[in-house]
Design a protein around this motif. Structure first.
Motif, mmCIF file in Angstrom:
data_model
loop_
_atom_site.group_PDB
_atom_site.id
_atom_site.type_symbol
_atom_site.label_atom_id
_atom_site.label_comp_id
_atom_site.label_asym_id
_atom_site.label_seq_id
_atom_site.Cartn_x
_atom_site.Cartn_y
_atom_site.Cartn_z
ATOM 1 N N ARG A 131 49.363 37.495 65.124
ATOM 2 C CA ARG A 131 49.183 37.277 63.692
ATOM 3 C C ARG A 131 50.280 36.362 63.163
ATOM 4 O O ARG A 131 50.015 35.401 62.439
ATOM 5 C CB ARG A 131 49.195 38.616 62.945
ATOM 6 N N GLN A 132 51.519 36.637 63.558
ATOM 7 C CA GLN A 132 52.640 35.792 63.135
ATOM 8 C C GLN A 132 52.487 34.379 63.694
ATOM 9 O O GLN A 132 52.733 33.398 62.995
ATOM 10 C CB GLN A 132 53.964 36.393 63.606
ATOM 11 N N HIS A 133 52.044 34.277 64.943
ATOM 12 C CA HIS A 133 51.848 32.970 65.583
ATOM 13 C C HIS A 133 50.801 32.153 64.832
ATOM 14 O O HIS A 133 51.006 30.987 64.527
ATOM 15 C CB HIS A 133 51.434 33.189 67.042
ATOM 16 N N ARG B 229 51.391 28.741 62.686
ATOM 17 C CA ARG B 229 50.666 27.517 63.038
ATOM 18 C C ARG B 229 49.865 27.010 61.844
ATOM 19 O O ARG B 229 49.804 25.812 61.598
ATOM 20 C CB ARG B 229 49.760 27.767 64.235
ATOM 21 N N ALA B 230 49.268 27.915 61.091
ATOM 22 C CA ALA B 230 48.491 27.507 59.915
ATOM 23 C C ALA B 230 49.388 26.874 58.847
ATOM 24 O O ALA B 230 48.987 25.929 58.182
ATOM 25 C CB ALA B 230 47.739 28.702 59.341
ATOM 26 N N SER B 231 50.609 27.397 58.712
ATOM 27 C CA SER B 231 51.487 26.849 57.691
ATOM 28 C C SER B 231 52.034 25.471 58.078
ATOM 29 O O SER B 231 52.347 24.664 57.224
ATOM 30 C CB SER B 231 52.649 27.805 57.416
#
Length: 82
Positions: free
Chosen positions: A70-72, A76-78
């Motif tokens: 989830r953090q990954h 990546r989305a940000s």
């Protein structure tokens, strides 16, 4: 004439050697590691043959894996805007 050529060759070689000792050398590039494990590693699941302790470990592992992924994906989305 041969002496002048030899002398100029020695001077030229010493100039090149001097540059090697005093010219700045750029640092080597830092490797960029891309973790793609969240994209292809499947979830673990317990079987009926697993002990209660093994099942607890699988549940703990999956909770940690899901949080990491989830953090990954959020990171990546940000950085990619999506």
């Amino acid at each position: 004439m041969l002496r002048a050529i030899t002398l100029s060759a020695v001077l030229y070689a010493s100039l090149l050697a001097g540059c090697a000792a005093s010219c700045p050398v750029p640092p080597p590039p830092v490797p960029h590691v891309v973790d793609t494990g969240c994209d292809w590693v499947p979830a673990l699941s317990a079987s009926t043959n697993d002990t209660a302790e093994t099942k607890r470990k699988i549940i703990a592992y999956e909770a940690a894996r899901q949080e990491k992924c989830r953090q990954h994906h959020n990171a990546r989305a940000s950085t990619t805007g999506g």
